[in-house]
Scaffold this motif. Sequence first.
Motif, PDB file in Angstrom:
ATOM      1  N   ARG A  45       0.831  -1.203   0.000  1.00 29.68           N
ATOM      2  CA  ARG A  45       0.000   0.000   0.000  1.00 29.68           C
ATOM      3  C   ARG A  45       0.864   1.252   0.000  1.00 29.68           C
ATOM      4  O   ARG A  45       0.571   2.225  -0.692  1.00 29.68           O
ATOM      5  CB  ARG A  45      -0.936  -0.001   1.204  1.00 29.68           C
ATOM      6  N   LEU A  46       1.966   1.237   0.780  1.00 26.53           N
ATOM      7  CA  LEU A  46       2.858   2.402   0.797  1.00 26.53           C
ATOM      8  C   LEU A  46       3.464   2.631  -0.584  1.00 26.53           C
ATOM      9  O   LEU A  46       3.531   3.762  -1.064  1.00 26.53           O
ATOM     10  CB  LEU A  46       3.962   2.245   1.849  1.00 26.53           C
ATOM     11  N   HIS A  47       3.901   1.572  -1.212  1.00 27.19           N
ATOM     12  CA  HIS A  47       4.458   1.647  -2.570  1.00 27.19           C
ATOM     13  C   HIS A  47       3.460   2.338  -3.505  1.00 27.19           C
ATOM     14  O   HIS A  47       3.802   3.293  -4.215  1.00 27.19           O
ATOM     15  CB  HIS A  47       4.773   0.232  -3.050  1.00 27.19           C
ATOM     16  N   ASN A  48       2.228   1.875  -3.511  1.00 24.94           N
ATOM     17  CA  ASN A  48       1.202   2.449  -4.377  1.00 24.94           C
ATOM     18  C   ASN A  48       0.919   3.905  -4.024  1.00 24.94           C
ATOM     19  O   ASN A  48       0.755   4.743  -4.911  1.00 24.94           O
ATOM     20  CB  ASN A  48      -0.093   1.636  -4.291  1.00 24.94           C
ATOM     21  N   ARG A  49       0.853   4.214  -2.739  1.00 21.56           N
ATOM     22  CA  ARG A  49       0.571   5.580  -2.284  1.00 21.56           C
ATOM     23  C   ARG A  49       1.664   6.541  -2.743  1.00 21.56           C
ATOM     24  O   ARG A  49       1.380   7.610  -3.283  1.00 21.56           O
ATOM     25  CB  ARG A  49       0.452   5.603  -0.758  1.00 21.56           C
ATOM     26  N   VAL A  50       2.922   6.144  -2.547  1.00 21.03           N
ATOM     27  CA  VAL A  50       4.048   7.001  -2.933  1.00 21.03           C
ATOM     28  C   VAL A  50       4.061   7.213  -4.450  1.00 21.03           C
ATOM     29  O   VAL A  50       4.218   8.343  -4.922  1.00 21.03           O
ATOM     30  CB  VAL A  50       5.380   6.412  -2.418  1.00 21.03           C
ATOM     31  N   ASP A 184       8.635  20.164  -6.077  1.00 21.32           N
ATOM     32  CA  ASP A 184       9.188  20.275  -4.728  1.00 21.32           C
ATOM     33  C   ASP A 184       8.169  19.646  -3.786  1.00 21.32           C
ATOM     34  O   ASP A 184       7.110  20.222  -3.536  1.00 21.32           O
ATOM     35  CB  ASP A 184       9.436  21.744  -4.366  1.00 21.32           C
ATOM     36  N   VAL A 185       8.466  18.451  -3.315  1.00 14.87           N
ATOM     37  CA  VAL A 185       7.531  17.736  -2.447  1.00 14.87           C
ATOM     38  C   VAL A 185       8.301  17.088  -1.305  1.00 14.87           C
ATOM     39  O   VAL A 185       9.346  16.475  -1.503  1.00 14.87           O
ATOM     40  CB  VAL A 185       6.693  16.710  -3.248  1.00 14.87           C
ATOM     41  N   HIS A 186       7.788  17.242  -0.093  1.00 14.45           N
ATOM     42  CA  HIS A 186       8.414  16.675   1.099  1.00 14.45           C
ATOM     43  C   HIS A 186       8.079  15.193   1.183  1.00 14.45           C
ATOM     44  O   HIS A 186       6.971  14.768   0.842  1.00 14.45           O
ATOM     45  CB  HIS A 186       7.917  17.425   2.344  1.00 14.45           C
ATOM     46  N   PHE A 187       9.031  14.395   1.654  1.00 19.47           N
ATOM     47  CA  PHE A 187       8.821  12.950   1.771  1.00 19.47           C
ATOM     48  C   PHE A 187       7.584  12.611   2.616  1.00 19.47           C
ATOM     49  O   PHE A 187       6.876  11.650   2.338  1.00 19.47           O
ATOM     50  CB  PHE A 187      10.046  12.257   2.359  1.00 19.47           C
ATOM     51  N   ASP A 188       7.341  13.400   3.675  1.00 20.70           N
ATOM     52  CA  ASP A 188       6.182  13.135   4.534  1.00 20.70           C
ATOM     53  C   ASP A 188       4.866  13.228   3.743  1.00 20.70           C
ATOM     54  O   ASP A 188       3.920  12.487   4.007  1.00 20.70           O
ATOM     55  CB  ASP A 188       6.127  14.101   5.708  1.00 20.70           C
ATOM     56  N   GLU A 189       4.825  14.114   2.752  1.00 20.38           N
ATOM     57  CA  GLU A 189       3.631  14.261   1.932  1.00 20.38           C
ATOM     58  C   GLU A 189       3.426  13.033   1.039  1.00 20.38           C
ATOM     59  O   GLU A 189       2.302  12.705   0.690  1.00 20.38           O
ATOM     60  CB  GLU A 189       3.726  15.503   1.056  1.00 20.38           C
ATOM     61  N   LEU A 190       4.514  12.381   0.681  1.00 19.26           N
ATOM     62  CA  LEU A 190       4.422  11.206  -0.180  1.00 19.26           C
ATOM     63  C   LEU A 190       3.970   9.968   0.572  1.00 19.26           C
ATOM     64  O   LEU A 190       3.257   9.128   0.018  1.00 19.26           O
ATOM     65  CB  LEU A 190       5.782  10.920  -0.840  1.00 19.26           C
ATOM     66  N   ALA A 191       4.372   9.857   1.842  1.00 22.75           N
ATOM     67  CA  ALA A 191       4.152   8.604   2.574  1.00 22.75           C
ATOM     68  C   ALA A 191       3.045   8.647   3.611  1.00 22.75           C
ATOM     69  O   ALA A 191       2.596   7.592   4.061  1.00 22.75           O
ATOM     70  CB  ALA A 191       5.466   8.197   3.265  1.00 22.75           C
ATOM     71  N   ALA A 192       2.585   9.830   3.999  1.00 26.69           N
ATOM     72  CA  ALA A 192       1.601   9.937   5.084  1.00 26.69           C
ATOM     73  C   ALA A 192       0.339   9.134   4.775  1.00 26.69           C
ATOM     74  O   ALA A 192      -0.139   9.156   3.640  1.00 26.69           O
ATOM     75  CB  ALA A 192       1.247  11.392   5.325  1.00 26.69           C
ATOM     76  N   PRO A 193      -0.197   8.432   5.782  1.00 23.05           N
ATOM     77  CA  PRO A 193      -1.439   7.658   5.561  1.00 23.05           C
ATOM     78  C   PRO A 193      -2.630   8.562   5.249  1.00 23.05           C
ATOM     79  O   PRO A 193      -2.633   9.720   5.496  1.00 23.05           O
ATOM     80  CB  PRO A 193      -1.666   6.929   6.876  1.00 23.05           C
TER      81      PRO A 193
END
Length: 193
Positions: A45-50, A184-193
Amino acid sequence: MTEAPWYENMPTQITSADYEALPEDFCRTIEVIDGHIVKCESPSRLHNRVARRLATALEQARKPEPCLMVETDIDVRFSDVPLSLRKPDVVVYRCLSPGERLYAAGAVMVIEVVSPNSSLRTDTVEKKAAYAAAGIPVYLIVFLGESQDAVEKIEEYWLEPNGSYRLVQLHTRRLELKTPLQVDVHFDELAAP
């Protein structure tokens, strides 16, 4: 006597015509290397979300560049004979005519999201070499954390004149791209549930 499922009677090598005749749902689960089917693992799910969020960030950034498209789950063909195609997690490519296939020459950036326990070698060695040989200018490798709850780092590679990739940036907290799109995107924005 029951009939064997259709996929059990597949030839060891398939052609472009064979691939076109396969069910679309099945095609989404495979890649083809020199005519040989390679089954792709189901991503987390994380893979797909990111991947989805990276595609969204790139899609939003493409507004000034209307002839660049951003897709997930799309075939990038390297050759028709023998059939070779990969399915990067995210692709930025030049606009195509309706019904036109995406060949590697049309791709300007590909992104693979690495799952630590499954696709590490494939994404960091095999696909990296294939994308470089195909002449794709930018390759991003997104590494998920061991705990599978965060983005650990993103490696940004650019194609050198000699046909190999050179690491130009190691992103550790945020992804800041200048080309082919400004993002410009923060990693937290990519992975947050």
